[in-house]
Design a protein around this motif. Structure first.
Motif, PDB file in Angstrom:
ATOM      1  N   LYS A   1      30.889  -2.835  32.168  1.00 49.04           N
ATOM      2  CA  LYS A   1      30.084  -3.635  30.832  1.00 49.04           C
ATOM      3  C   LYS A   1      29.290  -2.899  30.205  1.00 49.04           C
ATOM      4  N   LEU A   2      29.671  -1.654  30.214  1.00 50.42           N
ATOM      5  CA  LEU A   2      28.589  -0.219  29.609  1.00 50.42           C
ATOM      6  C   LEU A   2      29.794  -0.881  28.662  1.00 50.42           C
ATOM      7  N   GLY A   3      30.408  -0.674  26.899  1.00 44.79           N
ATOM      8  CA  GLY A   3      30.708  -0.427  26.040  1.00 44.79           C
ATOM      9  C   GLY A   3      29.588  -2.103  25.446  1.00 44.79           C
ATOM     10  N   ALA A   4      29.546  -2.885  26.219  1.00 44.15           N
ATOM     11  CA  ALA A   4      28.725  -3.996  26.245  1.00 44.15           C
ATOM     12  C   ALA A   4      27.434  -4.228  25.584  1.00 44.15           C
ATOM     13  N   PHE A   5      26.745  -3.659  26.687  1.00 43.46           N
ATOM     14  CA  PHE A   5      25.427  -3.240  27.034  1.00 43.46           C
ATOM     15  C   PHE A   5      24.526  -1.800  25.744  1.00 43.46           C
ATOM     16  N   GLU A   6      25.961  -1.449  26.258  1.00 41.80           N
ATOM     17  CA  GLU A   6      25.301  -0.287  25.115  1.00 41.80           C
ATOM     18  C   GLU A   6      25.382  -0.919  22.943  1.00 41.80           C
TER      19      GLU A   6
ATOM     20  N   PHE B   1      21.728   8.083  23.984  1.00 40.74           N
ATOM     21  CA  PHE B   1      21.785   8.520  23.164  1.00 40.74           C
ATOM     22  C   PHE B   1      22.808   8.994  21.481  1.00 40.74           C
ATOM     23  N   SER B   2      23.178   9.756  22.545  1.00 42.24           N
ATOM     24  CA  SER B   2      24.595  10.342  21.389  1.00 42.24           C
ATOM     25  C   SER B   2      24.962   8.627  20.637  1.00 42.24           C
ATOM     26  N   ASN B   3      24.975   7.757  21.061  1.00 41.88           N
ATOM     27  CA  ASN B   3      25.518   6.893  20.456  1.00 41.88           C
ATOM     28  C   ASN B   3      24.918   6.198  19.497  1.00 41.88           C
ATOM     29  N   ARG B   4      23.144   6.387  19.445  1.00 41.61           N
ATOM     30  CA  ARG B   4      22.388   6.107  18.826  1.00 41.61           C
ATOM     31  C   ARG B   4      22.475   6.447  17.307  1.00 41.61           C
ATOM     32  N   TYR B   5      22.023   8.627  18.090  1.00 42.66           N
ATOM     33  CA  TYR B   5      22.374   9.549  16.946  1.00 42.66           C
ATOM     34  C   TYR B   5      22.531   9.154  15.045  1.00 42.66           C
ATOM     35  N   GLU B   6      21.744   9.275  14.502  1.00 46.44           N
ATOM     36  CA  GLU B   6      21.884   8.495  13.163  1.00 46.44           C
ATOM     37  C   GLU B   6      22.381   7.228  13.146  1.00 46.44           C
ATOM     38  N   ARG B   7      21.853   6.352  13.521  1.00 47.22           N
ATOM     39  CA  ARG B   7      22.468   5.258  13.755  1.00 47.22           C
ATOM     40  C   ARG B   7      21.366   3.685  13.577  1.00 47.22           C
ATOM     41  N   ALA B   8      20.378   4.271  14.719  1.00 45.53           N
ATOM     42  CA  ALA B   8      18.943   3.395  15.397  1.00 45.53           C
ATOM     43  C   ALA B   8      17.654   4.791  15.880  1.00 45.53           C
ATOM     44  N   SER B   9      16.604   4.053  15.959  1.00 47.83           N
ATOM     45  CA  SER B   9      15.562   5.228  16.197  1.00 47.83           C
ATOM     46  C   SER B   9      15.547   5.179  17.743  1.00 47.83           C
ATOM     47  N   VAL B  10      15.122   6.032  17.964  1.00 48.84           N
ATOM     48  CA  VAL B  10      14.280   6.449  19.059  1.00 48.84           C
ATOM     49  C   VAL B  10      12.611   7.341  19.489  1.00 48.84           C
ATOM     50  N   ILE B  11      12.356   6.825  20.220  1.00 47.28           N
ATOM     51  CA  ILE B  11      10.895   7.145  20.945  1.00 47.28           C
ATOM     52  C   ILE B  11      11.021   7.164  22.294  1.00 47.28           C
ATOM     53  N   ILE B  12      11.025   8.753  22.584  1.00 47.51           N
ATOM     54  CA  ILE B  12      10.647   9.612  23.590  1.00 47.51           C
ATOM     55  C   ILE B  12       8.893  10.261  23.684  1.00 47.51           C
ATOM     56  N   THR B  13       8.742   9.758  25.153  1.00 48.96           N
ATOM     57  CA  THR B  13       7.416  10.271  25.508  1.00 48.96           C
ATOM     58  C   THR B  13       7.441  10.128  26.793  1.00 48.96           C
ATOM     59  N   THR B  14       7.015  12.008  26.733  1.00 52.68           N
ATOM     60  CA  THR B  14       7.324  12.908  28.308  1.00 52.68           C
ATOM     61  C   THR B  14       6.347  13.895  28.086  1.00 52.68           C
ATOM     62  N   ASN B  15       5.811  14.078  29.327  1.00 55.96           N
ATOM     63  CA  ASN B  15       4.770  15.764  29.996  1.00 55.96           C
ATOM     64  C   ASN B  15       5.589  16.688  29.620  1.00 55.96           C
ATOM     65  N   LEU B  16       7.009  16.704  29.418  1.00 55.40           N
ATOM     66  CA  LEU B  16       7.712  18.055  29.775  1.00 55.40           C
ATOM     67  C   LEU B  16       7.725  18.537  28.451  1.00 55.40           C
TER      68      LEU B  16
ATOM     69  N   ASP C   1      19.812  18.739  20.378  1.00 59.14           N
ATOM     70  CA  ASP C   1      20.361  19.102  19.522  1.00 59.14           C
ATOM     71  C   ASP C   1      20.083  17.284  18.410  1.00 59.14           C
ATOM     72  N   ARG C   2      20.501  16.751  19.164  1.00 61.15           N
ATOM     73  CA  ARG C   2      20.728  15.396  18.491  1.00 61.15           C
ATOM     74  C   ARG C   2      19.588  14.605  18.206  1.00 61.15           C
ATOM     75  N   LEU C   3      18.598  14.707  19.826  1.00 65.34           N
ATOM     76  CA  LEU C   3      17.053  13.900  19.195  1.00 65.34           C
ATOM     77  C   LEU C   3      16.459  14.429  17.883  1.00 65.34           C
ATOM     78  N   THR C   4      16.547  15.931  18.512  1.00 66.59           N
ATOM     79  CA  THR C   4      15.412  17.182  17.659  1.00 66.59           C
ATOM     80  C   THR C   4      15.522  16.886  15.626  1.00 66.59           C
ATOM     81  N   HIS C   5      17.030  16.601  15.992  1.00 70.07           N
ATOM     82  CA  HIS C   5      17.649  16.344  13.689  1.00 70.07           C
ATOM     83  C   HIS C   5      16.835  15.199  13.739  1.00 70.07           C
TER      84      HIS C   5
END
Length: 116
Positions: free
Chosen positions: A15-20, A51-66, A86-90
């Motif tokens: 059900k990965l397609g439906a989930f994404e 994340f690749s499927n969301r690239y340039e389609r919708a926003s992502v906010i990521i928090t990390t200490n790394l 590359d995708r996330l920082t573009h």
């Protein structure tokens, strides 16, 4: 880690397609504290795909200490990590916040006020 677990279950249940597709309906998603738990190879690949499927389609906010150089430890593959970053920082806004932990500061205030 919960998102990765849900991706793994969706893949197992075919059900990965439906989930994404469901997640693409949201204008923005927030992934908090990325990197505290390393992922399995399959989990890392599924998160990369997510994340690749969301690239340039919708926003992502990521928090990390790394730092970015440490992300390979989470995803386990240098090339995949580089492609993901590359995708996330573009077209992104990267905020580096340094300083004392908010939770630690609150704990110290409670201690000083005798609230422990």
């Amino acid at each position: 880690s919960e998102l990765v677990e849900e991706l793994l279950i969706a893949k197992e249940e075919h059900k990965l397609g439906a989930f994404e597709k469901k997640w693409l309906k949201y204008d923005v998603i927030i992934v908090d504290e990325l990197g505290y738990i390393p992922f399995s190879k399959t989990g890392a690949e599924l998160l990369f795909q997510f994340f690749s499927n969301r690239y340039e389609r919708a926003s992502v906010i990521i928090t990390t200490n790394l730092e970015f150089v440490e992300w390979t430890n989470i995803f386990g593959d240098e090339k995949m990590t580089a492609a993901l970053l590359d995708r996330l920082t573009h077209r992104s806004h990267i905020l580096l916040l340094n300083g004392e932990s908010y939770r630690f500061r609150q704990s110290m205030k409670q201690r000083e006020n005798g609230e422990w």
